[in-house]
Design a protein around this motif. Sequence first.
Motif, PDB file in Angstrom:
ATOM      1  N   ILE A 740       0.847  -1.191   0.000  1.00 27.02           N
ATOM      2  CA  ILE A 740       0.000   0.000   0.000  1.00 27.02           C
ATOM      3  C   ILE A 740       0.885   1.245   0.000  1.00 27.02           C
ATOM      4  O   ILE A 740       1.695   1.447   0.919  1.00 27.02           O
ATOM      5  CB  ILE A 740      -0.942   0.023   1.215  1.00 27.02           C
ATOM      6  N   CYS A 741       0.710   2.065  -1.018  1.00 24.15           N
ATOM      7  CA  CYS A 741       1.393   3.353  -1.113  1.00 24.15           C
ATOM      8  C   CYS A 741       0.333   4.435  -1.284  1.00 24.15           C
ATOM      9  O   CYS A 741      -0.630   4.260  -2.043  1.00 24.15           O
ATOM     10  CB  CYS A 741       2.357   3.369  -2.298  1.00 24.15           C
ATOM     11  N   ILE A 742       0.487   5.550  -0.575  1.00 24.12           N
ATOM     12  CA  ILE A 742      -0.542   6.591  -0.550  1.00 24.12           C
ATOM     13  C   ILE A 742       0.069   7.921  -0.967  1.00 24.12           C
ATOM     14  O   ILE A 742       1.131   8.317  -0.473  1.00 24.12           O
ATOM     15  CB  ILE A 742      -1.179   6.706   0.851  1.00 24.12           C
ATOM     16  N   GLU A 743      -0.625   8.607  -1.855  1.00 22.94           N
ATOM     17  CA  GLU A 743      -0.278   9.979  -2.250  1.00 22.94           C
ATOM     18  C   GLU A 743      -1.293  10.899  -1.583  1.00 22.94           C
ATOM     19  O   GLU A 743      -2.499  10.819  -1.836  1.00 22.94           O
ATOM     20  CB  GLU A 743      -0.341  10.137  -3.767  1.00 22.94           C
ATOM     21  N   ARG A 744      -0.816  11.787  -0.694  1.00 24.71           N
ATOM     22  CA  ARG A 744      -1.715  12.670   0.057  1.00 24.71           C
ATOM     23  C   ARG A 744      -1.847  14.009  -0.659  1.00 24.71           C
ATOM     24  O   ARG A 744      -0.850  14.612  -1.066  1.00 24.71           O
ATOM     25  CB  ARG A 744      -1.193  12.899   1.474  1.00 24.71           C
ATOM     26  N   LYS A 745      -3.087  14.492  -0.764  1.00 26.25           N
ATOM     27  CA  LYS A 745      -3.362  15.778  -1.391  1.00 26.25           C
ATOM     28  C   LYS A 745      -4.409  16.530  -0.572  1.00 26.25           C
ATOM     29  O   LYS A 745      -5.444  15.970  -0.216  1.00 26.25           O
ATOM     30  CB  LYS A 745      -3.900  15.600  -2.824  1.00 26.25           C
ATOM     31  N   SER A 746      -4.097  17.795  -0.258  1.00 31.24           N
ATOM     32  CA  SER A 746      -5.176  18.666   0.181  1.00 31.24           C
ATOM     33  C   SER A 746      -5.978  19.068  -1.047  1.00 31.24           C
ATOM     34  O   SER A 746      -5.561  18.840  -2.186  1.00 31.24           O
ATOM     35  CB  SER A 746      -4.612  19.909   0.886  1.00 31.24           C
ATOM     36  N   PRO A 773      -2.188   1.061  -4.884  1.00 32.36           N
ATOM     37  CA  PRO A 773      -1.950   2.510  -4.829  1.00 32.36           C
ATOM     38  C   PRO A 773      -3.214   3.236  -4.383  1.00 32.36           C
ATOM     39  O   PRO A 773      -4.331   2.859  -4.758  1.00 32.36           O
ATOM     40  CB  PRO A 773      -1.575   2.866  -6.265  1.00 32.36           C
ATOM     41  N   MET A 774      -3.051   4.271  -3.597  1.00 34.76           N
ATOM     42  CA  MET A 774      -4.200   5.006  -3.066  1.00 34.76           C
ATOM     43  C   MET A 774      -3.938   6.503  -3.147  1.00 34.76           C
ATOM     44  O   MET A 774      -2.810   6.965  -2.984  1.00 34.76           O
ATOM     45  CB  MET A 774      -4.477   4.624  -1.605  1.00 34.76           C
ATOM     46  N   LEU A 775      -4.998   7.241  -3.397  1.00 38.56           N
ATOM     47  CA  LEU A 775      -4.971   8.708  -3.388  1.00 38.56           C
ATOM     48  C   LEU A 775      -5.771   9.185  -2.186  1.00 38.56           C
ATOM     49  O   LEU A 775      -6.961   8.885  -2.073  1.00 38.56           O
ATOM     50  CB  LEU A 775      -5.552   9.274  -4.686  1.00 38.56           C
ATOM     51  N   LEU A 776      -5.114   9.901  -1.276  1.00 38.54           N
ATOM     52  CA  LEU A 776      -5.771  10.435  -0.085  1.00 38.54           C
ATOM     53  C   LEU A 776      -6.104  11.905  -0.324  1.00 38.54           C
ATOM     54  O   LEU A 776      -5.210  12.721  -0.543  1.00 38.54           O
ATOM     55  CB  LEU A 776      -4.859  10.286   1.139  1.00 38.54           C
ATOM     56  N   ILE A 777      -7.378  12.231  -0.310  1.00 39.59           N
ATOM     57  CA  ILE A 777      -7.836  13.621  -0.424  1.00 39.59           C
ATOM     58  C   ILE A 777      -8.242  14.062   0.971  1.00 39.59           C
ATOM     59  O   ILE A 777      -9.245  13.608   1.513  1.00 39.59           O
ATOM     60  CB  ILE A 777      -9.005  13.750  -1.413  1.00 39.59           C
ATOM     61  N   ARG A 821      -7.242   0.508 -10.809  1.00 41.44           N
ATOM     62  CA  ARG A 821      -6.786  -0.065  -9.542  1.00 41.44           C
ATOM     63  C   ARG A 821      -6.563   0.990  -8.468  1.00 41.44           C
ATOM     64  O   ARG A 821      -6.306   0.654  -7.317  1.00 41.44           O
ATOM     65  CB  ARG A 821      -5.484  -0.831  -9.746  1.00 41.44           C
ATOM     66  N   LEU A 822      -6.646   2.256  -8.815  1.00 41.34           N
ATOM     67  CA  LEU A 822      -6.420   3.319  -7.854  1.00 41.34           C
ATOM     68  C   LEU A 822      -7.598   3.437  -6.900  1.00 41.34           C
ATOM     69  O   LEU A 822      -8.753   3.528  -7.325  1.00 41.34           O
ATOM     70  CB  LEU A 822      -6.206   4.653  -8.578  1.00 41.34           C
ATOM     71  N   LYS A 823      -7.316   3.419  -5.613  1.00 39.54           N
ATOM     72  CA  LYS A 823      -8.333   3.628  -4.585  1.00 39.54           C
ATOM     73  C   LYS A 823      -8.239   5.062  -4.079  1.00 39.54           C
ATOM     74  O   LYS A 823      -7.142   5.617  -3.927  1.00 39.54           O
ATOM     75  CB  LYS A 823      -8.128   2.654  -3.416  1.00 39.54           C
ATOM     76  N   ILE A 824      -9.382   5.662  -3.798  1.00 35.99           N
ATOM     77  CA  ILE A 824      -9.433   7.039  -3.319  1.00 35.99           C
ATOM     78  C   ILE A 824      -9.963   7.038  -1.890  1.00 35.99           C
ATOM     79  O   ILE A 824     -11.008   6.435  -1.594  1.00 35.99           O
ATOM     80  CB  ILE A 824     -10.318   7.927  -4.214  1.00 35.99           C
ATOM     81  N   ILE A 825      -9.236   7.696  -1.002  1.00 33.34           N
ATOM     82  CA  ILE A 825      -9.624   7.832   0.403  1.00 33.34           C
ATOM     83  C   ILE A 825     -10.021   9.282   0.637  1.00 33.34           C
ATOM     84  O   ILE A 825      -9.256  10.206   0.351  1.00 33.34           O
ATOM     85  CB  ILE A 825      -8.467   7.454   1.351  1.00 33.34           C
ATOM     86  N   TRP A 826     -11.229   9.481   1.162  1.00 34.16           N
ATOM     87  CA  TRP A 826     -11.695  10.824   1.519  1.00 34.16           C
ATOM     88  C   TRP A 826     -11.579  10.971   3.037  1.00 34.16           C
ATOM     89  O   TRP A 826     -12.124  10.163   3.782  1.00 34.16           O
ATOM     90  CB  TRP A 826     -13.138  11.030   1.083  1.00 34.16           C
ATOM     91  N   SER A 827     -10.892  11.998   3.477  1.00 35.18           N
ATOM     92  CA  SER A 827     -10.684  12.209   4.910  1.00 35.18           C
ATOM     93  C   SER A 827     -11.092  13.631   5.272  1.00 35.18           C
ATOM     94  O   SER A 827     -10.697  14.589   4.601  1.00 35.18           O
ATOM     95  CB  SER A 827      -9.218  11.974   5.288  1.00 35.18           C
TER      96      SER A 827
END
Length: 938
Positions: A740-746, A773-777, A821-827
């Motif tokens: 699991i690798c995460i790219e964090r973005k505001s 791979p995951m994109l953290l918004i 395959r990209l997962k998106i995480i909303w925080s």
Amino acid sequence: MPSDENAPLKLSLPLEFQQDLFKELREEDELVLLARGLGLLRIVTNLLHSYDAAGNNLVLLVGADKRENVWIGEALAEHAAVSMAPKARGLSLVNTDLMTVGTREKMYAQGGLFSITSRILIVDFLSGLLNPETVTGVVVLHAEKVVATSLEAFILRIYRQKNKAGFLKAFSDTPEPFTTGFSPLTNMMKNLFIQKPALYPRFHLTVAKSLEGRKKAEVIELEVPMTETMRDIQNAVLECVEASISELRKSNSGIEMEDWTLDSALHRNFDTIIRRQLDPVWHRTTFKTRQVVRDLTLLRTILHALLTYDAINFNKYLDTVLAASQPPPGSTKQNQSPWLFLDAADIIFSTAKRRVYTGKVSTADLADPNVVPDGLQPVLEELPKWRQLAEILQEIEQDAYFNPTPQDTSNGSILIMCGDQGTCRQLREFLQTMHVKLEGDSVNDDEDEDEPSAKFMMRRKLRNYLAWKRDFSKVSSALFSENQKAINGSTDHRVQSGKGGKAPPNKRRRMRGGAAGGTGPSRSDIGAVRTAGDRDAHIASLMAELQPTDVEAMQKAEIGIDPLDNMEDYYNLFDMNDLIVIHPYEGDMDEHVLEETKPRYVVMYEPDAAFIRRIEVYRSSHTDRTVKVFFMYYGGSVEEQRYLSTVRREKDAFTRLIRERGNMALTINSSNLDPQETFLRTINTRIAGGGRLAATAQPPRVVVDVREFRSSLPSLLHGRSIVVVPCMLTVGDYVITPQICIERKSVRDLIGSFANGRLFNQVESMMEHYKSPMLLIEFEQNKSFTLEPFSDMSAPTTAAGLAVAPDLQAKIVMLTLAFPRLKIIWSSSPYQTAEIFNELKKQQEEPDPMKAVQIGLDPNMQGDEMRSFNQVTQDMLRTIPGVNEKVLTTLTLEVKNILELANMEEKELFKLIGTDVGRQIHRFFNRSVFEAVGLPSL
């Protein structure tokens, strides 16, 4: 100084309360809250020198800004020279300026005093470059900024976890932040890992005794009356402020409004407080509410400009405000600020103009900027403080004449303190020209020929203003053309002011509520659309850029010829008795100004409570010097009200802190890993995903890119007993498991990354090397969890009525379609992100930092076996009916190429991937194209 550490130390703390505080700090850890102006940096410097003189300490200074580092460094050098301490080495700065890891490691090994930026220190702590156990102690400045999510709190947590014996001192001279919220002092001390507060307000018994027991400075208070026009404008602005606050109260009834008063509106952070309260529901607020919030900032700026700008510059500023409030060319709908429609607004603009001139002036009358039009009658009202300042200087001159040799060690210099550099320039120009007479200017019988006047200066400013006024329409049109160009995203179509002031019909955009036409790029394409408040500031800055100030023009004229011949005839040292120093307030830096100039006379052109105390400390510290202070303020003005309110707020803050300290319970910080958590991790052998994980007592680990330490997330992860490993990653921002690798973005970073295409490259790199791979918004804490706030109602919209938020959502959809395959995480906040990371790490292996760093650098390294195959081919296979990720993996590993797959028999496919999926794939490749489109086959 002797090398013995226990030898008495010579201090430069002459006042009793300073010495008492120094002794307390040497004995135990404390959070020191000192009233403004009582010499905080002097106490910190003496404390640091006491450790530096021992020569065998490693002391870290955290939270100091650039000017404070200079102040402390110079003071430590003076202490070392006076005390002759052979082991003292002074202050060393550790920052990013050409300082390598090896250099920092050598410096830490040698010991000494180090002022370190928080971002470098936290990385050095976590990477092991600096062992917290070797640190003698930490000194924290600006303790009011150490909140739970700050880097400083992260640093102190690590320091206290690994070093129980080192000292920890925290300092602040801003008590107000310690009084907001529930048990604020207790929470702040918990973040600082300190259990004892030391409160020293101005009314503290020892402080009052130290400052009032000795000879006081002579203070002359001068209440300067405002002119009638200034008073009318002030009352009108206050009426607009009150109306704006009432509008906010009516529109936002469900919010705490105790501090939404006219008195609170005079303070600098009033609009910040309102915005902080409205942030959670900002997407539900009306456009009118948002506009009123911006207007409050503008009205407070107008109040400040009224008392500091001269009449001409004040009127010029109002011209820019009025121009910014007008709808741009091409707009058919007006959404002007509500306060502009009040009768008070008309009083503001008309009275400001009447202070400068009377009569009407057309554009044709301004053809020659050097000639004043006949229909214009100059008024040129002067600020009352100017004449008062001239009288003070004349009184000082008489006093110096009758007392030419003072009986003390102070100089005969005059120190004039102002609020900012703009006021300093204004006073310098006035003092240089106040005795210059205009040609043909007659002197009345009741006027003294040598009486100071600002007529010459104001006449020159009027000529510059008329020249500026002549080009104002062109500048305004150019500005709106720039706005139109930015919104249209094109440089080919500009608003032509000479052709009716309208843009071409097919390029018109809706601005400030105007009609929409056509479609255009969203905010994510142009970075950000300028709001009404931004446009105000942009016009003001543009006006300033186009017209140089009078002082700049004078300086350019004066330095035209300088042959540097016979310099000894032209240059010599100033005589301190003839020197007038004009200086702006700069906080603790003002102590240096007093010490260096040693003024006999101080003129406070604008009131400042902290500087009054600095003079008290200066006078009490130097009993052999005489100080005469002239304290000026406009009577009945917001300047006086703001000063009194500031003093009252500080006193109330200390009163609350004293009350809370009396009721405070002892806080014990548990910084070790929870034993129960360690036990659960040890016995955790649950079958997960078909494989048994090995039991471990090691705490969970996350590999973090060093650039991510600008955010608060690494600190929150560490607070959850997760080991944070800082590395320079080329792929992703956080690696939480080997897969699991995460790219964090505001959200703002996300908009910018979409605009420049960087996000697609980042996601592609993660897809290549990681299985998940995951994109953290991530949204900000205490703000609305929605994309709507990033779509301002004043922003341009498309013909379909879609604003920025749908465009951003559409780009996110396109991203997921391009990378299935990209997962998106909303925080909703960094706190929730930490919880999400904790859940994702359960029953998972820990990441390898070395491998995480090498990924992206070593071309031979692949994240999983699927990455060695052609990505285009895999994307093609995903479009075939029935192919999911499991089927894709099987086909990629078992089938040579797509041609072989297309020619396979149905039975072969059944054996390989099953009956249902095999039948779908076989039908897909063997179905007639004509049959698919409904045509007869050939």
